[in-house]
Write a protein that holds these residues in place. Structure first.
Motif, PDB file in Angstrom:
ATOM      1  N   THR A  23      -6.210  -1.608   7.409  1.00 30.35           N
ATOM      2  CA  THR A  23      -7.075  -0.791   8.024  1.00 30.35           C
ATOM      3  C   THR A  23      -6.705  -0.289   9.240  1.00 30.35           C
ATOM      4  O   THR A  23      -7.036   1.235   9.384  1.00 30.35           O
ATOM      5  CB  THR A  23      -8.241  -1.739   8.351  1.00 30.35           C
ATOM      6  OG1 THR A  23      -8.627  -2.568   7.254  1.00 30.35           O
ATOM      7  CG2 THR A  23      -9.433  -0.995   8.652  1.00 30.35           C
ATOM      8  N   ASP A  38      -8.557  -5.607   3.754  1.00 34.30           N
ATOM      9  CA  ASP A  38      -7.261  -6.008   3.529  1.00 34.30           C
ATOM     10  C   ASP A  38      -7.405  -6.615   2.197  1.00 34.30           C
ATOM     11  O   ASP A  38      -8.318  -7.621   1.822  1.00 34.30           O
ATOM     12  CB  ASP A  38      -6.374  -6.662   4.462  1.00 34.30           C
ATOM     13  CG  ASP A  38      -6.187  -5.721   5.418  1.00 34.30           C
ATOM     14  OD1 ASP A  38      -5.820  -6.392   6.627  1.00 34.30           O
ATOM     15  OD2 ASP A  38      -5.867  -4.688   5.530  1.00 34.30           O
ATOM     16  N   VAL A  39      -6.706  -6.488   1.208  1.00 31.68           N
ATOM     17  CA  VAL A  39      -6.654  -7.336   0.133  1.00 31.68           C
ATOM     18  C   VAL A  39      -6.002  -8.679   0.146  1.00 31.68           C
ATOM     19  O   VAL A  39      -4.788  -8.687   0.958  1.00 31.68           O
ATOM     20  CB  VAL A  39      -6.223  -6.544  -1.117  1.00 31.68           C
ATOM     21  CG1 VAL A  39      -6.110  -7.217  -2.478  1.00 31.68           C
ATOM     22  CG2 VAL A  39      -6.863  -5.153  -1.274  1.00 31.68           C
ATOM     23  N   ARG A  48      -6.590   2.169   0.724  1.00 31.87           N
ATOM     24  CA  ARG A  48      -6.080   2.116  -0.453  1.00 31.87           C
ATOM     25  C   ARG A  48      -4.461   2.737  -0.913  1.00 31.87           C
ATOM     26  O   ARG A  48      -3.756   2.151  -1.278  1.00 31.87           O
ATOM     27  CB  ARG A  48      -6.756   2.605  -1.399  1.00 31.87           C
ATOM     28  CG  ARG A  48      -6.419   2.812  -2.959  1.00 31.87           C
ATOM     29  CD  ARG A  48      -7.394   3.193  -3.864  1.00 31.87           C
ATOM     30  NE  ARG A  48      -7.066   3.083  -5.370  1.00 31.87           N
ATOM     31  CZ  ARG A  48      -7.789   3.413  -6.339  1.00 31.87           C
ATOM     32  NH1 ARG A  48      -8.826   3.831  -6.092  1.00 31.87           N
ATOM     33  NH2 ARG A  48      -7.591   3.046  -7.620  1.00 31.87           N
ATOM     34  N   THR A  49      -4.427   3.692   0.234  1.00 31.73           N
ATOM     35  CA  THR A  49      -3.159   4.281   0.033  1.00 31.73           C
ATOM     36  C   THR A  49      -2.047   3.416   0.815  1.00 31.73           C
ATOM     37  O   THR A  49      -0.977   3.248   0.422  1.00 31.73           O
ATOM     38  CB  THR A  49      -3.215   5.660   1.095  1.00 31.73           C
ATOM     39  OG1 THR A  49      -4.080   6.771   0.470  1.00 31.73           O
ATOM     40  CG2 THR A  49      -2.061   6.349   1.169  1.00 31.73           C
ATOM     41  N   HIS A  88      -2.209   0.130   0.777  1.00 28.63           N
ATOM     42  CA  HIS A  88      -1.903  -1.010  -0.165  1.00 28.63           C
ATOM     43  C   HIS A  88      -1.016  -0.453  -1.218  1.00 28.63           C
ATOM     44  O   HIS A  88       0.012  -1.104  -1.585  1.00 28.63           O
ATOM     45  CB  HIS A  88      -3.275  -1.173  -0.927  1.00 28.63           C
ATOM     46  CG  HIS A  88      -4.211  -2.072   0.107  1.00 28.63           C
ATOM     47  ND1 HIS A  88      -3.838  -3.108   0.849  1.00 28.63           N
ATOM     48  CD2 HIS A  88      -5.486  -1.943   0.621  1.00 28.63           C
ATOM     49  CE1 HIS A  88      -4.865  -3.687   1.633  1.00 28.63           C
ATOM     50  NE2 HIS A  88      -5.903  -2.583   1.272  1.00 28.63           N
ATOM     51  N   ARG A  89      -1.221   0.903  -1.717  1.00 28.18           N
ATOM     52  CA  ARG A  89      -0.367   1.261  -2.570  1.00 28.18           C
ATOM     53  C   ARG A  89       1.236   1.342  -2.304  1.00 28.18           C
ATOM     54  O   ARG A  89       2.077   1.209  -2.816  1.00 28.18           O
ATOM     55  CB  ARG A  89      -0.714   2.524  -3.399  1.00 28.18           C
ATOM     56  CG  ARG A  89      -2.141   2.379  -4.103  1.00 28.18           C
ATOM     57  CD  ARG A  89      -2.330   3.856  -4.642  1.00 28.18           C
ATOM     58  NE  ARG A  89      -3.578   3.547  -5.765  1.00 28.18           N
ATOM     59  CZ  ARG A  89      -4.128   4.657  -6.140  1.00 28.18           C
ATOM     60  NH1 ARG A  89      -3.891   5.567  -5.853  1.00 28.18           N
ATOM     61  NH2 ARG A  89      -5.252   4.536  -6.821  1.00 28.18           N
ATOM     62  N   VAL A 143     -11.051  -9.370  -1.145  1.00 30.05           N
ATOM     63  CA  VAL A 143     -10.943  -8.220  -0.224  1.00 30.05           C
ATOM     64  C   VAL A 143     -11.835  -8.803   1.000  1.00 30.05           C
ATOM     65  O   VAL A 143     -12.824  -9.458   1.080  1.00 30.05           O
ATOM     66  CB  VAL A 143     -11.819  -7.030  -0.715  1.00 30.05           C
ATOM     67  CG1 VAL A 143     -11.719  -6.025   0.462  1.00 30.05           C
ATOM     68  CG2 VAL A 143     -11.161  -6.259  -1.902  1.00 30.05           C
ATOM     69  N   THR A 200      -6.419   6.475   3.571  1.00 28.30           N
ATOM     70  CA  THR A 200      -7.575   5.195   3.258  1.00 28.30           C
ATOM     71  C   THR A 200      -6.382   4.086   3.367  1.00 28.30           C
ATOM     72  O   THR A 200      -5.497   3.872   3.025  1.00 28.30           O
ATOM     73  CB  THR A 200      -8.025   5.445   1.996  1.00 28.30           C
ATOM     74  OG1 THR A 200      -6.700   5.701   0.866  1.00 28.30           O
ATOM     75  CG2 THR A 200      -8.609   6.830   1.795  1.00 28.30           C
TER      76      THR A 200
END
Length: 181
Positions: free
Chosen positions: A55, A8-9, A66-67, A69-70, A3, A64
């Motif tokens: 971000t 960002d992943v 995470r949302t 990314h998913r 991360v 978020t």
């Protein structure tokens, strides 16, 4: 998987690449007003394809990272089908669109036209009548909620004899009241 500072992943940090037809379909999905979730996911994919970070997309859309990314992961694995809402778990709703239509049509109808002796619907009467018609049992409280959601204001019936009095009696009562004051 790492991360970065921006949240960002690692491998998913790269922008998505879209074809012209995908971009057009995403822009159409973005403007569909009846599917807010699809529009949100389409915006995420379009902004990511323009090079925006997860971000900044999350901050702009109020979700978020995470949302984001998913959503990107769903796009990579399923394409346009990944934008659709997933089925929800739980009991299916008892109130079908046909039930709701019957409820709204019935509440607009005078009960006497349907063979009843009363002239006003109550939530309990509506629930009972609709249960007989549809074999779907809904509580009077929920009938009230459904009506409220569709713009009906429900109040208790006010018992009065005012509508029975003639205009002459009303005028005499008003004069007498003024004289007593």
């Amino acid at each position: 998987m790492w991360v970065g500072r921006s949240g960002d992943v690692g491998p998913e940090r790269q922008s998505l690449t879209l074809t012209r037809s995908e971009r057009r379909r995403l822009q159409r999905a973005l403007h569909q007003q009846k599917h807010a979730g699809v529009a949100l996911r389409a915006a995420i994919v379009l902004w990511n394809a323009q090079g925006q970070s997860a971000t900044s997309i999350a901050r702009t859309l109020g979700v978020t990272p995470r949302t984001v990314h998913r959503c990107r992961q769903r796009w990579r694995s399923m394409g346009m089908e990944g934008l659709a809402d997933s089925p929800r778990s739980g009991r299916p709703p008892r109130v079908s669109p046909a039930y709701l239509e019957l409820l709204l049509r019935t509440v607009e109808t005078d009960p006497r036209q349907l063979g009843f002796v009363f002239s006003r619907w109550t939530c309990a009467r509506l629930a009972s009548y609709l249960e007989q018609r549809t074999q779907v049992a809904i509580s009077p409280w929920w009938v009230n909620e459904l009506l409220h959601c569709h713009g009906f204001a429900w109040r208790r019936t006010k018992l009065t004899t005012q509508h029975l009095a003639g205009e002459g009696k009303k005028a005499r009562a008003a004069r007498r009241l003024r004289s007593l004051k």
